[in-house]
Design a protein around this motif. Structure first.
Motif, PDB file in Angstrom:
ATOM      1  N   HIS A 189     -39.204 -65.908  11.980  1.00 29.00           N
ATOM      2  CA  HIS A 189     -39.171 -64.442  11.912  1.00 29.00           C
ATOM      3  C   HIS A 189     -38.024 -63.699  12.510  1.00 29.00           C
ATOM      4  CE1 HIS A 189     -42.093 -64.240   8.789  1.00 29.00           C
ATOM      5  NE2 HIS A 189     -43.208 -64.439   9.681  1.00 29.00           N
ATOM      6  N   VAL A 190     -37.827 -63.995  13.600  1.00 29.45           N
ATOM      7  CA  VAL A 190     -37.172 -63.271  14.548  1.00 29.45           C
ATOM      8  C   VAL A 190     -35.557 -63.573  14.195  1.00 29.45           C
ATOM      9  CG1 VAL A 190     -36.228 -62.919  16.997  1.00 29.45           C
ATOM     10  CG2 VAL A 190     -38.437 -63.216  16.411  1.00 29.45           C
ATOM     11  N   ARG A 191     -35.439 -64.789  13.887  1.00 25.79           N
ATOM     12  CA  ARG A 191     -33.913 -65.294  13.669  1.00 25.79           C
ATOM     13  C   ARG A 191     -33.732 -64.714  12.135  1.00 25.79           C
ATOM     14  NH1 ARG A 191     -34.911 -71.760  14.505  1.00 25.79           N
ATOM     15  NH2 ARG A 191     -34.523 -71.635  16.733  1.00 25.79           N
ATOM     16  N   ASN A 192     -34.436 -64.748  11.245  1.00 24.57           N
ATOM     17  CA  ASN A 192     -34.410 -63.989   9.978  1.00 24.57           C
ATOM     18  C   ASN A 192     -34.053 -62.263  10.158  1.00 24.57           C
ATOM     19  OD1 ASN A 192     -34.781 -66.173   8.703  1.00 24.57           O
ATOM     20  ND2 ASN A 192     -36.876 -65.805   8.027  1.00 24.57           N
ATOM     21  N   PHE A 193     -34.628 -61.844  10.984  1.00 22.32           N
ATOM     22  CA  PHE A 193     -34.415 -60.313  11.154  1.00 22.32           C
ATOM     23  C   PHE A 193     -32.976 -60.204  11.736  1.00 22.32           C
ATOM     24  CE2 PHE A 193     -34.765 -56.801  14.433  1.00 22.32           C
ATOM     25  CZ  PHE A 193     -34.697 -55.812  13.441  1.00 22.32           C
ATOM     26  N   GLY A 194     -32.715 -60.988  13.001  1.00 20.84           N
ATOM     27  CA  GLY A 194     -31.189 -61.170  13.327  1.00 20.84           C
ATOM     28  C   GLY A 194     -30.362 -61.160  12.220  1.00 20.84           C
ATOM     29  N   ARG A 195     -30.403 -61.994  11.214  1.00 21.75           N
ATOM     30  CA  ARG A 195     -29.484 -62.398  10.251  1.00 21.75           C
ATOM     31  C   ARG A 195     -29.448 -61.198   9.035  1.00 21.75           C
ATOM     32  NH1 ARG A 195     -32.005 -67.469  10.044  1.00 21.75           N
ATOM     33  NH2 ARG A 195     -30.774 -68.964  11.280  1.00 21.75           N
ATOM     34  N   SER A 196     -30.438 -60.268   9.233  1.00 19.10           N
ATOM     35  CA  SER A 196     -30.827 -59.076   7.967  1.00 19.10           C
ATOM     36  C   SER A 196     -29.807 -57.983   8.645  1.00 19.10           C
ATOM     37  CB  SER A 196     -32.133 -58.815   7.966  1.00 19.10           C
ATOM     38  OG  SER A 196     -32.764 -57.991   9.104  1.00 19.10           O
ATOM     39  N   ASP A 197     -29.670 -57.088   7.498  1.00 19.37           N
ATOM     40  CA  ASP A 197     -29.003 -55.767   7.785  1.00 19.37           C
ATOM     41  C   ASP A 197     -29.783 -54.715   8.277  1.00 19.37           C
ATOM     42  OD1 ASP A 197     -26.799 -56.985   6.537  1.00 19.37           O
ATOM     43  OD2 ASP A 197     -27.343 -56.309   4.496  1.00 19.37           O
ATOM     44  N   VAL A 198     -30.953 -55.091   8.306  1.00 23.08           N
ATOM     45  CA  VAL A 198     -32.200 -54.106   8.893  1.00 23.08           C
ATOM     46  C   VAL A 198     -31.910 -54.239  10.544  1.00 23.08           C
ATOM     47  CG1 VAL A 198     -34.526 -53.333   9.079  1.00 23.08           C
ATOM     48  CG2 VAL A 198     -33.538 -54.684   7.125  1.00 23.08           C
ATOM     49  N   THR A 199     -31.999 -53.054  10.975  1.00 22.71           N
ATOM     50  CA  THR A 199     -31.666 -52.854  12.785  1.00 22.71           C
ATOM     51  C   THR A 199     -33.112 -52.566  13.307  1.00 22.71           C
ATOM     52  OG1 THR A 199     -31.067 -50.625  12.628  1.00 22.71           O
ATOM     53  CG2 THR A 199     -29.294 -52.015  12.517  1.00 22.71           C
ATOM     54  N   ALA A 200     -34.065 -52.215  12.553  1.00 21.82           N
ATOM     55  CA  ALA A 200     -35.369 -52.001  13.208  1.00 21.82           C
ATOM     56  C   ALA A 200     -36.428 -52.028  11.884  1.00 21.82           C
ATOM     57  CB  ALA A 200     -35.326 -50.471  13.863  1.00 21.82           C
ATOM     58  N   ARG A 201     -37.732 -52.455  12.383  1.00 23.80           N
ATOM     59  CA  ARG A 201     -38.817 -52.268  11.614  1.00 23.80           C
ATOM     60  C   ARG A 201     -39.858 -51.611  12.404  1.00 23.80           C
ATOM     61  NH1 ARG A 201     -38.450 -58.512   9.599  1.00 23.80           N
ATOM     62  NH2 ARG A 201     -36.832 -58.572   7.621  1.00 23.80           N
ATOM     63  N   ARG A 202     -40.685 -50.741  11.475  1.00 23.02           N
ATOM     64  CA  ARG A 202     -41.509 -49.951  12.250  1.00 23.02           C
ATOM     65  C   ARG A 202     -42.745 -50.688  12.509  1.00 23.02           C
ATOM     66  NH1 ARG A 202     -39.515 -46.933   7.938  1.00 23.02           N
ATOM     67  NH2 ARG A 202     -41.448 -47.608   6.723  1.00 23.02           N
ATOM     68  N   MET A 203     -43.793 -50.019  13.443  1.00 24.17           N
ATOM     69  CA  MET A 203     -45.108 -50.518  13.755  1.00 24.17           C
ATOM     70  C   MET A 203     -45.756 -50.649  12.580  1.00 24.17           C
ATOM     71  SD  MET A 203     -46.731 -51.038  16.775  1.00 24.17           S
ATOM     72  CE  MET A 203     -46.140 -49.931  17.858  1.00 24.17           C
ATOM     73  N   ALA A 204     -46.505 -51.923  12.450  1.00 21.18           N
ATOM     74  CA  ALA A 204     -47.333 -52.387  11.244  1.00 21.18           C
ATOM     75  C   ALA A 204     -46.716 -52.731   9.911  1.00 21.18           C
ATOM     76  CB  ALA A 204     -48.126 -51.630  11.011  1.00 21.18           C
ATOM     77  N   GLU A 205     -45.502 -52.775  10.176  1.00 19.39           N
ATOM     78  CA  GLU A 205     -44.495 -52.936   8.751  1.00 19.39           C
ATOM     79  C   GLU A 205     -44.787 -54.459   8.342  1.00 19.39           C
ATOM     80  OE1 GLU A 205     -39.732 -52.778   7.417  1.00 19.39           O
ATOM     81  OE2 GLU A 205     -40.596 -50.927   8.562  1.00 19.39           O
ATOM     82  N   ARG A 206     -44.891 -55.480   9.189  1.00 16.51           N
ATOM     83  CA  ARG A 206     -44.913 -56.546   9.001  1.00 16.51           C
ATOM     84  C   ARG A 206     -46.444 -56.875   8.790  1.00 16.51           C
ATOM     85  NH1 ARG A 206     -43.068 -60.409  13.116  1.00 16.51           N
ATOM     86  NH2 ARG A 206     -44.597 -61.651  12.312  1.00 16.51           N
ATOM     87  N   GLY A 207     -47.446 -55.935   8.962  1.00 13.65           N
ATOM     88  CA  GLY A 207     -48.831 -56.229   8.872  1.00 13.65           C
ATOM     89  C   GLY A 207     -49.319 -56.434  10.343  1.00 13.65           C
ATOM     90  N   GLU A 208     -50.688 -56.853  10.455  1.00 11.66           N
ATOM     91  CA  GLU A 208     -51.116 -57.185  11.874  1.00 11.66           C
ATOM     92  C   GLU A 208     -50.861 -58.782  12.190  1.00 11.66           C
ATOM     93  OE1 GLU A 208     -55.635 -58.185  12.891  1.00 11.66           O
ATOM     94  OE2 GLU A 208     -55.263 -56.499  11.811  1.00 11.66           O
ATOM     95  N   ILE A 209     -50.523 -58.597  13.410  1.00 10.23           N
ATOM     96  CA  ILE A 209     -50.284 -59.891  14.222  1.00 10.23           C
ATOM     97  C   ILE A 209     -51.091 -60.330  15.247  1.00 10.23           C
ATOM     98  CG2 ILE A 209     -47.794 -59.720  13.714  1.00 10.23           C
ATOM     99  CD1 ILE A 209     -47.316 -58.939  16.837  1.00 10.23           C
ATOM    100  N   THR A 210     -51.187 -61.397  15.773  1.00 11.30           N
ATOM    101  CA  THR A 210     -51.969 -62.052  16.729  1.00 11.30           C
ATOM    102  C   THR A 210     -51.189 -62.280  18.117  1.00 11.30           C
ATOM    103  OG1 THR A 210     -53.570 -63.075  15.060  1.00 11.30           O
ATOM    104  CG2 THR A 210     -53.952 -63.683  17.368  1.00 11.30           C
ATOM    105  N   GLY A 211     -51.853 -61.908  19.350  1.00 14.26           N
ATOM    106  CA  GLY A 211     -51.119 -62.048  20.393  1.00 14.26           C
ATOM    107  C   GLY A 211     -52.096 -62.906  21.321  1.00 14.26           C
ATOM    108  N   ARG A 212     -51.693 -63.449  22.518  1.00 15.33           N
ATOM    109  CA  ARG A 212     -52.356 -64.162  23.169  1.00 15.33           C
ATOM    110  C   ARG A 212     -52.310 -63.878  24.646  1.00 15.33           C
ATOM    111  NH1 ARG A 212     -51.672 -68.877  26.428  1.00 15.33           N
ATOM    112  NH2 ARG A 212     -53.305 -70.289  26.373  1.00 15.33           N
TER     113      ARG A 212
END
Length: 685
Positions: free
Chosen positions: A210-233
C-alpha cells in the motif's frame, strides 16, 4: 621562513599595468559590500573600506593607524576576544567566528567575522585581512526557523494522535509521544525499526505494498479514514482498531512518509454499545409477555456482556430464584439448566445477587476468588457445577423500576475478564430491561384484572339480568292491573319505585356489557342514511318528559335544512340520550338544555348545552374515562355513560369533546358523518 615550493612566481608586468591593477584592486576593496580592513600583525588598522567607515559613520583618519579593536564599530566588551583572535591570526592561523558590530545609530548587528593572515615571500605574516559580513537577517531567519521547528516539534510531541515518519524503506524516523502512548514503545526502541513492527503480522506484506503504491501515485496525501479502518498492534501484542492519514514529502534522496494514526478503540466500543442497546430496546419492546421478556434479557447479554447470564427474581413469598438463564455455548446451557435446579440460599449472604437485591446497588467483581464459589455453593456437586461453568469475573446489577427493585441480572465471564466499561453498559441494559419487565408485569396484572372483570360481567349479565327482568315485568303487570283510583297511593308508589329501580339496574348491566363490547372491538353498527331531523324528534320525545319532571326546559332545535347522516340510528339516539340525561342530572331546576346541530365539511357537529354548574378544569381530561365521575351524586350510574358515548362516536369515525367553565354550564360536542347522496335514495326517518 622559506617560500613553499609550489608558490607561484609573481608575473612581471609593466609599471603602468601594475598601477592600473592597484587602482582597480583598491576600488574593489573600497566598494565591497562586506566590512573589510587591513591589519598589521600587531593589530594596527592599516586600511578600512567604505562599508566599514559608514557602519559607524567615522572618517578614515579617525580609525586608521589605531588598534582595530578601538574602532567605534566594536562593542568595548569584545576587546579581549578580538586580541585573542589577532594573536592566533598573527601566528598564521585563519580565524573565523560570529560576533557583533555597533552601527552609527547604536543598534548592534550580528557579523560573521574573520582574520586571514597574508604571508611575505619568506612565509612570515606581513599583514592580516579583516572581513566582517552582516548576518543579522540570516540569524533572525534562522532563529525564527528554529522557533518554528521547536513549536512544530512541541505540537507533534504532545499530540494525542500517533505521528510517525518513515523513509523509502519504511524505517521509522520519527515517533512522537502520542505514538508512544498508543503503541507502548519508546521512541528509542523503534527508531530505525521497520514500520511493520506496529502492525499485525498478517498485514505486513499488504501494508508495505500500500505504501509503495501510494509513493508511485500522483496523490500527495490521503485523509483520515480514507482507506477505511486499519488495525494496529501494541508492544504487548494487543490489536486495536485505528484510522490513519498519510502524506508524502519529496527529499533529495527519495521520499519521507508521515502517518497520523488515531486509536479508535473507545469510539468503536461506544458504537458497539449503542448498537447493542438499540437491539436490546427493539427486542425488549417486541413482547409484553412477562416470561418472554425475562428470557430476552438473559439472551441479550450473551456474548456481548457475558459468557453466561442469570436473571434473578423475587417470588411472592420473598425467596430469590433464577427466572431466566442463557449461555453462549449449547454445552454450557446444559450446565446452566442444571444450576437452575439449585435454590438461591438466602442464608448465604455472600451471594452477590442477594446483596444487590438487598442494597439496590450494583456489584463488580473483577476476578472471582475460589472462596466466593465455595461460599455460594450449597454442596460439593453444586460447587463442581459452578467450577465447570467458570466464573472468572462477574457483574450483578439490579432491575429497578418506579423506585422498586424487581430483580437482578448477573453477567458472568468464564474465558476473559470484564472491563470497567462493561459495568456502565450492564447498567444501561438493566435500566431498559427493568422498564420492559415492569411493563410486562403490569400488562399481565391488567390482563388478569380484565379476565376477572369479564368473569364478573358474565355472572352479572346472566345471573342478575334474568331476575331483574322478572322483577320489572312483574311490577309492570301489577301496576297495569291496579284500579285507576289507587294511582298515586302507597301501593302504586312502591310498585313504581321497584319497577324504576329494576329498570335502572338493567341499564347498568347493559352499560357494563357495552363496555366489554367496546373494549373488545365487537360493537356492531347497523349504519344507513338516516334523517337527522327525525332522530332529533325521537330524542325530544324520549327525553322531554324526564326534563319536565325536573322542571327543566329542553329545546331541540331542528337543522336549518334536511340533513342525512350515515349512522346507526339507535346508537346515535343512545348518544343523545346519554348526553341529555347527563345534563338533566347536573342542571338545577329552572335551567335550560339546548340540543343543536351545525353542518360541516362532510360531517355534522351535534351539541348538547346546559345551564348547569359547569365542570372544574382539572376534571375535564377524565370525563370520558371508564368508571369515572366528576362528582359522586348518589343518583345511580357507574361513570360509564360518557365513556360509552365516546366509544360509539369514535366507532362512527367521529370525535367528541366538551367545553365547560364552573358556574357557566357545559356544552358537549360530537360529530357524525354525512351520508353520501345517491340518486333516488331517501333517508330513513
Amino acid at each position: 621562513m622559506a617560500r613553499p615550493e609550489n608558490a607561484l612566481e609573481p608575473t612581471r608586468r609593466p609599471a603602468t599595468a601594475t598601477g592600473e591593477t592597484d587602482r582597480l584592486v583598491r576600488a574593489a576593496f573600497d566598494r565591497a559590500f562586506e566590512f573589510m580592513g587591513l591589519l598589521a600583525p600587531d593589530g594596527t588598522l592599516l586600511e578600512a573600506n567604505r562599508s566599514s567607515l559608514e557602519l559607524a559613520a567615522v572618517r578614515r583618519e579617525d580609525v586608521v593607524g589605531r588598534p582595530f579593536w578601538e574602532a567605534p564599530w566594536w562593542p568595548a566588551e569584545l576587546e579581549p576576544a578580538l586580541r585573542g583572535a589577532l594573536a592566533r591570526a598573527a601566528a598564521g592561523e585563519f580565524v573565523r567566528f560570529e560576533t557583533e558590530h555597533v552601527r552609527a545609530d547604536g543598534r548592534r548587528i550580528a557579523v560573521d567575522f574573520s582574520l586571514k593572515p597574508v604571508h611575505d615571500e619568506a612565509g612570515n605574516v606581513e599583514s592580516i585581512v579583516k572581513e566582517a559580513r552582516d548576518i543579522t537577517e540570516a540569524r533572525e531567519i534562522e532563529r525564527a526557523l528554529r522557533l518554528s521547528e521547536a513549536k512544530f516539534a512541541g505540537i507533534v510531541s504532545i499530540a494525542s494522535d500517533a505521528i510517525i515518519s518513515v523513509d523509502e524503506e519504511q524505517r521509522i524516523l520519527h515517533f512522537n509521544h502520542g505514538a508512544e502512548d498508543i503503541f507502548g514503545y519508546t521512541e528509542a526502541e523503534v527508531l530505525g525499526q521497520p514500520l511493520s513492527l506496529l502492525l499485525p503480522e498478517r498485514f505486513h506484506a499488504v501494508h508495505r505494498q500500500h505504501v509503495r503504491n501510494f509513493g508511485r501515485s500522483d496523490v500527495t496525501a490521503r485523509r483520515m479514514a480514507e482507506r477505511g479502518e486499519i488495525t494496529g498492534r501494541r508492544k504487548n501484542g494487543e490489536e486495536f482498531p485505528a484510522e490513519a492519514s498519510i502524506s508524502r514529502l519529496k527529499v533529495e534522496d527519495g521520499h519521507i512518509y508521515t502517518v497520523v494514526l488515531r486509536d479508535i478503540t473507545e469510539r468503536k466500543r461506544q458504537e458497539r454499545a449503542q448498537s447493542f442497546l438499540a437491539r436490546a430496546g427493539a427486542l425488549l419492546a417486541a413482547s409484553l409477555d412477562y416470561d418472554t421478556t425475562l428470557g430476552a434479557v438473559a439472551r441479550l447479554s450473551v456474548p456481548t456482556l457475558a459468557d453466561w447470564c442469570v436473571v434473578y427474581g423475587v417470588a411472592k413469598d420473598g425467596t430469590t430464584r433464577r427466572v431466566a438463564v442463557a449461555h453462549a455455548d449449547p454445552r454450557g446451557q446444559e450446565l446452566l439448566d442444571r444450576l437452575a435446579r439449585y435454590p438461591v440460599d438466602a442464608s448465604r449472604r455472600s451471594h452477590p445477587a442477594l446483596r444487590v437485591l438487598e442494597t439496590g446497588e450494583p456489584e463488580f467483581i473483577a476476578e472471582v476468588p475460589e472462596a466466593l464459589l465455595e461460599a455460594i455453593a450449597g454442596d460439593a456437586e453444586h460447587l463442581e457445577l459452578l467450577r465447570a461453568l467458570g466464573m472468572r469475573s462477574a457483574i450483578v446489577v439490579p432491575l429497578v423500576a418506579r423506585g422498586s427493585t424487581l430483580g437482578a441480572v448477573g453477567f458472568f465471564r468464564s474465558s476473559t475478564l470484564h472491563a470497567e466499561d462493561d459495568l456502565a453498559l450492564a447498567q444501561e441494559l438493566a435500566l431498559r430491561a427493568a422498564l420492559a419487565v415492569d411493563n410486562a408485569r403490569l400488562y399481565r396484572e391488567a390482563q388478569q384484572a380484565v379476565r376477572a372483570r369479564d368473569d364478573v360481567l358474565a355472572v352479572v349479565s346472566h345471573d342478575l339480568g334474568n331476575p331483574l327482568s322478572a322483577i320489572r315485568i312483574g311490577t309492570s303487570l301489577l301496576l297495569k292491573h291496579l284500579p285507576p283510583e289507587q294511582r298515586g297511593q302507597e301501593p302504586w308508589v312502591y310498585l313504581e319505585g321497584i319497577r324504576q329501580s329494576a329498570a335502572q339496574m338493567e341499564r347498568l348491566v347493559d352499560d357494563l356489557l357495552e363496555v366489554k363490547r367496546l373494549e373488545a372491538g365487537h360493537l356492531v353498527l347497523d349504519r344507513a342514511a338516516e334523517s337527522l331531523e327525525s332522530i332529533l324528534a325521537e330524542v325530544g320525545g324520549l327525553m322531554g318528559p324526564l326534563a319536565s319532571g325536573k322542571e327543566l326546559e329542553l329545546e331541540v332545535r331542528p337543522p336549518e335544512r334536511p340533513v342525512a347522516i350515515y349512522a346507526d340510528r339507535a346508537r346515535i339516539v343512545q348518544v343523545f340520550s346519554n348526553l341529555i340525561g347527563n345534563a338533566i342530572k347536573f342542571t338545577p331546576a329552572g335551567g335550560r338544555i339546548t340540543v343543536a346541530t351545525t353542518p360541516g365539511d362532510g360531517e355534522v357537529v351535534c351539541s348538547v348545552a346546559d345551564t348547569g354548574t359547569g365542570i372544574p378544569c382539572e376534571h375535564l381530561p377524565h370525563l370520558f374515562d371508564w368508571f369515572w365521575q366528576a362528582r359522586r351524586t348518589g343518583r345511580g350510574g357507574a361513570g360509564l355513560g360518557l365513556a360509552i358515548t365516546k366509544g360509539i362516536v369514535e366507532a362512527h369515525g367521529g370525535r367528541v369533546w366538551v367545553e365547560s367553565e364552573p358556574g357557566a354550564g357545559s356544552t358537549f360536542h360530537f360529530t357524525v358523518p354525512v351520508a353520501e347522496p345517491r340518486p333516488g335514495a331517501a333517508a330513513r326517518g
